[in-house]
Enzyme design. Structure first.
Site, PDB file in Angstrom:
ATOM      1  CB  CYS A 105      -0.995   0.028   1.040  1.00 35.49           C
ATOM      2  SG  CYS A 105      -2.088  -1.159   1.165  1.00 35.49           S
ATOM      3  CG  ASP A 144      12.820 -23.446  19.329  1.00 34.51           C
ATOM      4  OD1 ASP A 144      12.585 -23.496  20.718  1.00 34.51           O
ATOM      5  OD2 ASP A 144      11.942 -22.797  18.831  1.00 34.51           O
ATOM      6  CG  ASN A 192      21.965 -15.090  16.746  1.00 34.51           C
ATOM      7  OD1 ASN A 192      21.292 -14.092  16.903  1.00 34.51           O
ATOM      8  ND2 ASN A 192      22.372 -15.957  17.626  1.00 34.51           N
ATOM      9  N   GLY A 241      33.852 -10.458  10.760  1.00 32.71           N
ATOM     10  CA  GLY A 241      34.262 -11.166   9.358  1.00 32.71           C
ATOM     11  C   GLY A 241      34.255 -12.769   9.541  1.00 32.71           C
ATOM     12  NE  ARG A 283      34.674 -12.628  19.753  1.00 34.77           N
ATOM     13  CZ  ARG A 283      33.682 -12.941  18.957  1.00 34.77           C
ATOM     14  NH1 ARG A 283      32.700 -13.695  19.181  1.00 34.77           N
ATOM     15  NH2 ARG A 283      33.682 -12.287  17.829  1.00 34.77           N
ATOM     16  CB  CYS A 336      17.111  -6.547  19.751  1.00 39.00           C
ATOM     17  SG  CYS A 336      17.033  -8.077  18.941  1.00 39.00           S
ATOM     18  CG  HIS A 337      17.816  -2.193  18.492  1.00 41.14           C
ATOM     19  ND1 HIS A 337      19.291  -1.684  18.338  1.00 41.14           N
ATOM     20  CD2 HIS A 337      17.494  -2.566  17.342  1.00 41.14           C
ATOM     21  CE1 HIS A 337      19.675  -1.977  17.482  1.00 41.14           C
ATOM     22  NE2 HIS A 337      18.775  -2.745  16.495  1.00 41.14           N
TER      23      HIS A 337
END
Length: 521
Positions: A1, A297, A117, A124, A355, A45-46
């Site tokens: 529309c 799941d 995700n 990268g 990490r 999320c935000h």
């Protein structure tokens, strides 16, 4: 529309433009509904304010107990060659590969949009011995990538799977190039001996770039892609072989698809905090960088037919999620020259270590967060920094004094930290923390900082597979007809995933799963 998303983006007002989303092409009903209050999908999320016409800001709940469908009866039965569960990079790659073998493929996605995700990946794709590395005379090799990955995973990884990851990585880069998804940009990633992050030469985030290219190809090749279609049960025969799936369609009810093979590519469980905390109590209540459908799941489906799991307690926190929006600030920003600074205005760790070590160090700082400080050179060379500006999450100053004031940290300390870092760049040696890649000095003329903190990011554990992406049961035997790849599986990353290895895993094991499923008799 109202025209395309691009058309809508031109007329949308506000600080953040939802019609210019990184999620790509979406149906309007992802957010807007006609007879019930609309819900902004972005707000799953935000955290930014977003007004939505005729609606509110209610977040959706995506967890559901699949055991209640154990005795569900289908309203109809369809047939196909291969069912792919999930539409991230693994699922798309597996589908494209199977389609190239002449197979009929149905892809099922429980969310209202495709991408999973994978579309959120910022950094990268790790690959070793590629033509792009050779052109830059980077002496990387699959053996070095193998050793880095095993070391990063604290040597609890399955070496057979890691060997496949490393040995096939260059071929996966070439496979992507063959479908018009070339990754020719090279950067340094944490835990790597040599630069092996491969990204788009445009400087775009690797996730949205690959998702768009893979989605375009899978549609072109003829896959039947269905959203709002949740797989609630794996169908098996008397021998325990997987022969299809039960699907809960948003509008069609429960139906069955019979198939020669099923490929689970549904991701991990990083958005299921209750499940995460059951394995890692210190992560209870910690925010996630995962898309909201990442509830585990696929692991539930696999274990319901006897699949074994491995490394389930190994859950990674990414150290650098943007404070205020669950956007991961890739190692590329630090690799290009950014540095960590705490609220005392000081560096406290090498910016390019693994990490897990980085996460632990940041959590010990005041406020359990820190700042990444960079200048115009990094802003220019790393295109993805534009997203941080677009989201209004960047502090800036024309001098370090101005930046320090914006951050409420000691100016003298910040200036001393940057000056010492620049001196060590000249020497080519980090005498404080052993950083082995400097890129360049931080000299301005403008200076920037973004606040980051650790967030639940990746599940290293999952379903047990072999080198052919076949799912293995608790007795160590192959479950015929069931394949898996990507974050739904375990064994590749061990106790800690190196940045760049996830995308590499999705493409390589997606290709293998598609090939093996297509070859199943």
């Amino acid at each position: 529309c109202h025209g395309s998303l691009a058309d809508m983006a031109k007329t949308t007002e506000g600080e953040v433009n939802p019609h210019s989303s990184h999620l790509g092409t979406m149906n309007c009903t992802t957010c807007h509904t006609g007879h019930t209050p609309s819900k902004s999908y972005c707000l799953n999320c935000h955290e930014f304010d977003m007004n939505i016409s005729a609606g509110g800001k209610v977040k959706n709940e995506w967890y559901e107990d699949l055991s209640k469908y154990a005795n569900a009866k289908p309203v109809r039965v369809e047939k196909t060659d291969i069912v792919v569960v999930g539409t991230g990079a693994t699922g798309f790659t597996a589908a494209i590969t199977a389609l190239s073998k002449g197979k009929k493929v149905i892809m099922l996605e429980k969310m209202p949009i495709v991408g999973g995700n994978s579309q959120l990946a910022a950094g990268g794709m790790n690959a070793a011995g590629t033509r792009f590395q050779k052109a830059k005379k980077i002496p990387d090799s699959p053996d070095v990538m193998f050793n880095d990955t095993m070391k990063g995973g604290k040597n609890i990884n399955n070496p057979d799977l890691v060997r496949v990851l490393a040995d096939q990585s260059s071929k996966s880069i070439e496979w992507l190039a063959s479908i018009n998804a070339e990754l020719g940009f090279i950067a340094m990633g944490g835990g790597a001996t040599y630069p092996r992050f491969h990204g788009p030469t445009s400087g775009d985030f690797v996730g949205p770039f690959l998702s768009a290219k893979l989605r375009e190809r899978v549609v072109k090749d003829g896959a039947d892609v269905r959203v709002n279609s949740k797989v609630v049960k794996l169908v098996t025969n008397a021998q325990g072989d997987v022969t299809g799936v039960l699907v809960k369609g948003k509008h069609s009810g429960i139906y069955q698809i019979d198939a020669k093979a099923v490929i689970l590519a549904s991701g991990g469980f990083g958005a299921n905090n209750k499940l995460v905390a059951s394995y890692r109590p210190d992560a209870k209540g910690v925010q996630t960088s995962n898309q909201p459908g990442t509830q585990g799941d696929g692991i539930v489906l696999g274990t319901s037919v006897g699949a074994a799991t491995v490394d389930m307690k190994e859950i990674q926190l990414n150290p650098t999620m943007l404070v205020g929006s669950p956007v991961i600030v890739s190692e590329i920003v630090r690799g290009a020259g950014g540095i960590f600074v705490n609220r005392d205005g000081k560096r406290f760790i090498s910016e390019l270590t693994t990490r897990d070590v980085t996460t632990a160090a940041i959590r010990k700082q005041k406020g359990a967060s820190c700042f990444i400080v960079f200048d115009d050179t990094v802003r220019k060379n790393v295109k993805q920094t534009g997203a941080f500006f677009q989201l209004g999450k960047v502090k800036q100053g024309k001098s370090l004094d101005e930046l320090a004031k914006e951050l409420s940290i000691p100016a003298d300390a910040l200036k001393a930290t940057v000056a010492r870092f620049n001196t060590m760049v000249e020497k080519g040696k980090d005498e404080d923390f052993g950083r082995h890649n400097f890129a360049q000095k931080i000299e301005g003329p403008n200076f920037y900082a973004i606040e980051v903190k650790p967030a639940i990011h990746y599940c290293m554990g999952g379903l047990k597979i072999d080198e052919k992406a076949r799912v293995i049961n608790t007795e160590g035997k192959v479950i015929k007809g069931l394949y898996a790849g990507g974050e739904v599986t375990g064994g590749v990353h061990g106790a800690n995933r190196l940045g760049g290895n996830s995308i590499s895993e999705t493409i390589t094991f997606g290709r293998i799963a598609g090939e093996q499923a297509a070859a199943l008799k």
